[in-house]
Write a protein that holds these residues in place. Structure first.
Motif, PDB file in Angstrom:
ATOM      1  N   SER A  13      36.397  73.553  95.097  1.00 22.13           N
ATOM      2  CA  SER A  13      37.453  73.564  94.079  1.00 22.13           C
ATOM      3  C   SER A  13      37.674  74.969  93.517  1.00 22.13           C
ATOM      4  CB  SER A  13      37.129  72.587  92.964  1.00 22.13           C
ATOM      5  OG  SER A  13      35.934  72.954  92.363  1.00 22.13           O
ATOM      6  N   GLN A  16      39.679  76.770  95.974  1.00 23.54           N
ATOM      7  CA  GLN A  16      41.061  76.296  95.871  1.00 23.54           C
ATOM      8  C   GLN A  16      41.775  76.910  94.654  1.00 23.54           C
ATOM      9  OE1 GLN A  16      40.921  72.182  96.420  1.00 23.54           O
ATOM     10  NE2 GLN A  16      42.749  72.212  97.672  1.00 23.54           N
ATOM     11  N   THR A  17      41.059  77.000  93.551  1.00 24.34           N
ATOM     12  CA  THR A  17      41.650  77.591  92.341  1.00 24.34           C
ATOM     13  C   THR A  17      42.042  79.050  92.593  1.00 24.34           C
ATOM     14  OG1 THR A  17      40.263  76.167  90.981  1.00 24.34           O
ATOM     15  CG2 THR A  17      41.239  78.060  89.890  1.00 24.34           C
TER      16      THR A  17
ATOM     17  N   SER B  37      38.359  69.459  93.027  1.00 29.54           N
ATOM     18  CA  SER B  37      39.071  69.857  94.248  1.00 29.54           C
ATOM     19  C   SER B  37      40.406  69.143  94.365  1.00 29.54           C
ATOM     20  CB  SER B  37      38.231  69.461  95.447  1.00 29.54           C
ATOM     21  OG  SER B  37      37.834  70.577  96.130  1.00 29.54           O
TER      22      SER B  37
END
Lengths: 122, 280
Positions: A13, A16-17, B37
């Motif tokens: 994550s 992804q950020t 996510s």
């Protein structure tokens, strides 16, 4: 041609950020899940900046930075450490390894972009 | 009476619970990670469309150009109206000249009638006829010029009204357009600000992962130590010592956040500041 930035972090994550922030500003983003994966992906392709976490399984950030500084093709590629760690001793360790900047998570997207564009030569 | 074996059995029983805690912590970590996510993925499309850097709050170049074009057009139309008004003024001046000429002629006519005796016969009559013809022509010219001047005045007023209305409509439409664009820019900036906050908040789970990771590592260590103690009890050996100070120091060294270090000493620390950036 867009500039390529590699993000090395074991957190999907977080990768992804970072990708969201950089892609929206036109950067190409290459993802790696740990230091070793990052080194494997430095296969001759142009990479203009490497962003790496410190604590990762298999190979940590500092070890990867030191290895990159031994690579002819990437030794001058700027490296930014992106970590939850804010301890000054760790920062000095990162600087000694060859990092150019230290960013403590959480970061604001606009601040990360400003730091990235400062490190990437036009 | 409790024997060493009983004690060892109890310690081993506790030791069996620890891996369960660890598995639960790992599960929590995975779920936080996958939740983060998924959330990040859902925002990625929106953020791409918002184009983080390239939308300034001020008017765009196109809008500025539109304003310039409108101002130029307004100026040109006003000049056209002025030109029409000038043409109308010239016609009025011509009409005044014709009327002045008519007046002069009437004076001349009066003077001639005094000079020409009544009994001049054919010559007197011809002069009289010429004077009347010129007088009639002057009256026609005066009438036509007056008529055209009226038509001109009406046409000029009409053009004024039409152009003023058109300019007003254009101005209103232009301002509505600019206002709508300004509103969209403000909404865009607001949404970008909100998403920026969300992206910052999403990163906190990374800190949670680190903290939980340290607890997991320490549970492993505790599990190993309990096993060592149980084995020593069963074997009738001396119990392995617990270097508490050393253990606590190692634990403290493993922390990566200020809050963890503060919590270790029973203190509370403020959360992380946004974007702590150091350049070397």
């Amino acid at each position: 041609m867009s500039k390529a930035v590699m993000i090395v972090d074991d957190s999907a994550s977080l990768r992804q950020t970072v990708k969201i922030c950089l892609s929206s500003a036109g950067y190409e983003v290459i993802e790696a899940v740990d230091g070793q994966d990052g080194l494997n992906k430095l296969d001759g392709r142009p990479v203009h900046l490497i962003i790496a976490d410190v604590n990762m399984p298999v190979m940590g950030g500092f070890e990867m930075v030191r290895a990159i500084k031994q690579m002819d093709s990437y030794r001058f590629t700027p490296i930014m450490i992106l970590t939850t760690e804010s301890d000054e001793t760790k920062k000095r360790e990162g600087q000694m390894a060859g990092a150019k900047a230290w960013v403590v998570k959480p970061f604001r997207p606009e601040h990360l972009l400003a730091a990235v564009s400062k490190l990437i030569m036009p | 009476m409790t024997t060493f074996d009983d004690l060892a059995g109890q310690i081993e029983a506790i030791g069996k619970i620890l891996p369960l805690w660890k598995r639960n912590l790992a599960l929590a970590r995975e779920q936080v990670e996958s939740g983060g996510s998924m959330l990040a993925a859902r925002f990625s499309g929106v953020v791409e469309q918002l184009q983080w850097e390239s939308l300034p709050l001020q008017r765009s170049e196109v809008e500025e150009r539109m304003l310039e074009v409108f101002a130029g057009l307004q100026q040109e139309l006003r000049e056209l109206l002025r030109a029409l008004q000038n043409a109308h003024d010239v016609r009025n001046a011509e009409l005044a000249e014709i009327r002045h000429l008519g007046g002069q002629f009437q004076e001349l006519r009066g003077m001639l009638s005094g000079l020409v005796p009544a009994g001049m016969g054919d010559d007197g009559r011809k002069i009289d006829e010429k004077i009347m013809a010129i007088d009639a022509a002057l009256l026609r010219v005066d009438s036509l010029a007056g008529h055209f001047a009226q038509l001109d005045a009406k046409a000029t007023q009409q053009v004024h009204r039409v152009l003023d209305a058109a300019l007003q409509r254009m101005e209103v439409a232009m301002h509505q357009e600019l206002e709508a664009a300004r509103f969209l820019r403000e909404v865009n900036a607001g949404v970008r600000g909100e998403i920026s906050e969300i992206l910052v908040a999403l990163q906190h789970h990374d800190r949670v992962n680190q903290i939980v990771g340290h607890v997991e590592q320490d549970l492993d260590k505790l599990f190993g130590k309990l096993q060592e103690i149980a084995q020593a009890l069963r074997a009738g050996h001396d119990l392995p010592g617990i270097e508490l100070e050393c253990w606590l120091n190692e634990l403290e060294c493993s922390y990566s956040t200020r809050e963890q270090r503060a919590a270790h000493h029973g203190r509370s620390a403020a959360g992380p500041e946004d974007s702590d950036i150091t350049f070397f």
